[in-house]
Motif scaffolding. Structure first.
Motif, mmCIF file in Angstrom:
data_model
loop_
_atom_site.group_PDB
_atom_site.id
_atom_site.type_symbol
_atom_site.label_atom_id
_atom_site.label_comp_id
_atom_site.label_asym_id
_atom_site.label_seq_id
_atom_site.Cartn_x
_atom_site.Cartn_y
_atom_site.Cartn_z
ATOM 1 N N UNK A 292 -10.235 -6.441 -13.726
ATOM 2 C CA UNK A 292 -10.805 -7.190 -12.608
ATOM 3 C C UNK A 292 -10.345 -6.551 -11.301
ATOM 4 N N UNK A 293 -11.277 -6.240 -10.394
ATOM 5 C CA UNK A 293 -10.862 -5.682 -9.106
ATOM 6 C C UNK A 293 -10.101 -6.724 -8.297
ATOM 7 N N UNK A 294 -9.067 -6.291 -7.607
ATOM 8 C CA UNK A 294 -8.227 -7.188 -6.813
ATOM 9 C C UNK A 294 -8.384 -6.852 -5.340
ATOM 10 N N UNK A 295 -8.568 -7.890 -4.536
ATOM 11 C CA UNK A 295 -8.581 -7.754 -3.079
ATOM 12 C C UNK A 295 -7.254 -8.331 -2.596
ATOM 13 N N UNK A 307 -5.515 1.526 -4.540
ATOM 14 C CA UNK A 307 -6.108 2.500 -3.628
ATOM 15 C C UNK A 307 -7.435 1.911 -3.173
ATOM 16 N N UNK A 308 -7.497 1.516 -1.919
ATOM 17 C CA UNK A 308 -8.648 0.763 -1.433
ATOM 18 C C UNK A 308 -9.946 1.539 -1.616
ATOM 19 N N UNK A 309 -10.901 0.900 -2.277
ATOM 20 C CA UNK A 309 -12.188 1.513 -2.541
ATOM 21 C C UNK A 309 -12.244 2.283 -3.839
ATOM 22 N N UNK A 310 -11.081 2.476 -4.491
ATOM 23 C CA UNK A 310 -11.036 3.209 -5.757
ATOM 24 C C UNK A 310 -10.779 2.301 -6.952
ATOM 25 N N UNK A 311 -9.810 1.393 -6.805
ATOM 26 C CA UNK A 311 -9.537 0.465 -7.910
ATOM 27 C C UNK A 311 -9.345 -0.967 -7.426
ATOM 28 N N UNK A 312 -9.804 -1.237 -6.219
ATOM 29 C CA UNK A 312 -9.679 -2.549 -5.595
ATOM 30 C C UNK A 312 -9.797 -2.376 -4.094
ATOM 31 N N UNK A 313 -9.372 -3.401 -3.355
ATOM 32 C CA UNK A 313 -9.428 -3.314 -1.894
ATOM 33 C C UNK A 313 -8.164 -3.915 -1.291
ATOM 34 N N UNK A 314 -7.747 -3.357 -0.168
ATOM 35 C CA UNK A 314 -6.704 -3.940 0.669
ATOM 36 C C UNK A 314 -7.344 -4.453 1.950
ATOM 37 N N UNK A 315 -6.739 -5.487 2.530
ATOM 38 C CA UNK A 315 -7.205 -5.965 3.831
ATOM 39 C C UNK A 315 -6.001 -6.388 4.658
ATOM 40 N N UNK A 316 -6.107 -6.330 5.992
ATOM 41 C CA UNK A 316 -4.963 -6.703 6.832
ATOM 42 C C UNK A 316 -4.560 -8.156 6.629
ATOM 43 N N UNK A 317 -3.259 -8.405 6.628
ATOM 44 C CA UNK A 317 -2.739 -9.756 6.420
ATOM 45 C C UNK A 317 -3.353 -10.727 7.433
ATOM 46 N N UNK A 318 -3.905 -11.826 6.941
ATOM 47 C CA UNK A 318 -4.450 -12.869 7.796
ATOM 48 C C UNK A 318 -5.830 -12.603 8.357
ATOM 49 N N UNK A 319 -6.431 -11.464 8.047
ATOM 50 C CA UNK A 319 -7.726 -11.071 8.614
ATOM 51 C C UNK A 319 -8.853 -11.587 7.712
ATOM 52 N N UNK A 320 -9.323 -12.801 8.000
ATOM 53 C CA UNK A 320 -10.351 -13.411 7.152
ATOM 54 C C UNK A 320 -11.674 -12.655 7.206
ATOM 55 N N UNK A 327 -15.018 -8.951 -0.079
ATOM 56 C CA UNK A 327 -15.585 -9.783 -1.141
ATOM 57 C C UNK A 327 -17.102 -9.665 -1.185
ATOM 58 N N UNK A 328 -17.726 -9.505 -0.022
ATOM 59 C CA UNK A 328 -19.180 -9.314 0.009
ATOM 60 C C UNK A 328 -19.561 -8.015 -0.700
ATOM 61 N N UNK A 332 -21.588 -7.054 -5.609
ATOM 62 C CA UNK A 332 -22.405 -6.111 -6.362
ATOM 63 C C UNK A 332 -21.760 -5.852 -7.725
ATOM 64 N N UNK A 333 -22.386 -6.275 -8.827
ATOM 65 C CA UNK A 333 -21.761 -6.157 -10.151
ATOM 66 C C UNK A 333 -21.351 -4.737 -10.525
ATOM 67 N N UNK A 334 -22.164 -3.742 -10.207
ATOM 68 C CA UNK A 334 -21.836 -2.375 -10.597
ATOM 69 C C UNK A 334 -20.533 -1.907 -9.961
ATOM 70 N N UNK A 335 -20.311 -2.280 -8.712
ATOM 71 C CA UNK A 335 -19.068 -1.898 -8.037
ATOM 72 C C UNK A 335 -17.877 -2.595 -8.690
#
Length: 384
Positions: A292-295, A307-320, A327-328, A332-335
């Protein structure tokens, strides 16, 4: 090797799970492993299946002298060749009890915190620092944590990093039919985009941010729903925010689960919104092992596993807004499939439980050997 593992409690927490895993796995490798927990919180007691003994000290206050005496008596009875304490509170008890018991054994501390929350916790860390300095080994669970604490003079006689690990065979992705069955049982339709979060409902885990992200995604027409796996003091606040955001029907709280695998497998993606205390998340590794990909908020050692964009995503702390964008993308299921498969490969290659346990075993055995050599030299030295 005869080892005693000490935790503050057996509550639902990563440090406790980590200590339980080490106790069980090292016992299964033929070592005599005993487990001690200080406060009477036995939620994970049944997980300690392989320990030679399990004892609760029943501490009723921060430093309970009766509990300290009970631990000293236990050390005198067991005569461990190494003591492993999870986090500073357990380390303090272990150090004081070793001194009181007269048992000479190396003290190892596993440390699972990166950033302290307030002035009170900073004062506690100042108090704990001499105990760290007296410990024979301090194990950090990620490089970012070591870089943070060593300049702040939180260090032992030796310091190293051993990343947390999980068992890829236990955390094996479920088949499509099983996933469909579990999702159906939870009331999810095939087209629902289920975003999960597996964490105790505590303020620092920041579940409210995921609730707000779900509302934003649905406003974009994305059929997102949240599955919160866990429970805790923030439950009412989370439910209230879901009501005020108009998504109470889209946010489900599953409560604590002894086996979270079916619930995580029912999710399309997992999120960790932690603001402060996430160091090297077991929950993230488990989700990744389940493909399962983790954000993940960019905190602690998140960038060492994702590694953001390779096996999941990182985002800045508190940046909704940034969380919503990531998450948008994963709607996409393929991604999701591509990133999830890559995530599992990373866990199998770099963060497996076997590698973690082998490194701890080698570290403890080396400490035991050095300690015995030092003791032999001390005993053979001529008296003056």
């Amino acid at each position: 090797m005869k080892a005693v593992f000490i935790t503050a409690s057996l509550g639902h927490g990563g440090a406790e799970r980590h200590s339980i895993t080490l106790t069980n796995r090292l016992a299964e490798r033929g070592h005599e492993c005993h487990a001690v927990y200080i406060k009477d919180e036995p939620s994970q007691l049944e997980r300690l299946r392989s320990a030679a003994s399990v004892r609760c000290l029943h501490a009723r206050r921060y430093l309970d002298l009766r509990s300290l005496e009970a631990l000293a008596l236990m050390f005198a009875e067991v005569r461990p060749c190494v003591v492993v304490a999870a986090n500073p509170y357990s380390m303090m008890y272990a150090y004081l009890a070793l001194r009181r018991s007269g048992v000479r054994a190396p003290l190892v501390t596993t440390f699972h915190t990166t950033v302290v929350l307030d002035a009170k916790e900073w004062l506690q860390m100042l108090y704990y620092r001499p105990f760290f300095w007296a410990a024979d080994c301090l194990v950090f669970v990620c490089e970012a944590q070591r870089r943070y604490w060593l300049p702040r003079k939180v260090a032992a006689r030796s310091n190293l990093v051993i990343h947390n690990g999980v068992d890829p065979e236990y955390w094996k992705p479920a088949g499509r039919e099983e996933v469909s069955r579990v999702r159906g049982g939870l009331g999810y339709a095939p087209h629902d985009y289920v975003v999960g979060m597996c964490a105790a409902l505590r303020p620092e885990k920041n579940h409210v941010q995921l609730v707000e992200a779900i509302a934003a995604l649905r406003a974009r027409g994305i059929p997102a729903r949240a599955l919160l796996i866990g429970d805790g003091p923030m439950r009412e606040a989370i439910e209230a925010r879901a009501r005020s955001a108009g998504v109470s029907g889209e946010v489900r709280i599953a409560g604590f689960q002894q086996d979270v695998r079916p619930y995580v497998s029912a999710c399309d993606a997992l999120v960790l919104c932690s603001k402060t205390v996430e160091t090297f998340s077991l929950a993230a590794l488990e989700a990744m092992a389940l493909a399962r990909p983790v954000v993940h908020s960019g905190i602690g050692g998140a960038a060492e596993m994702i590694s953001s964009g390779e096996n999941g995503f990182l985002f800045p702390v508190g940046d909704t807004p940034a969380l919503v964008r990531r998450l948008a993308e994963l709607a996409e299921p393929a991604l999701r499939v591509r990133l999830g498969a890559a995530a599992r490969e990373v866990v199998a290659a770099r963060f497996s439980e076997r590698v973690m346990v082998e490194r701890y075993e080698a570290t403890l055995l080396k400490l035991e050997t050095k300690w015995r050599q030092r003791e032999n030299l001390r005993r053979s030295a001529p008296a003056h």
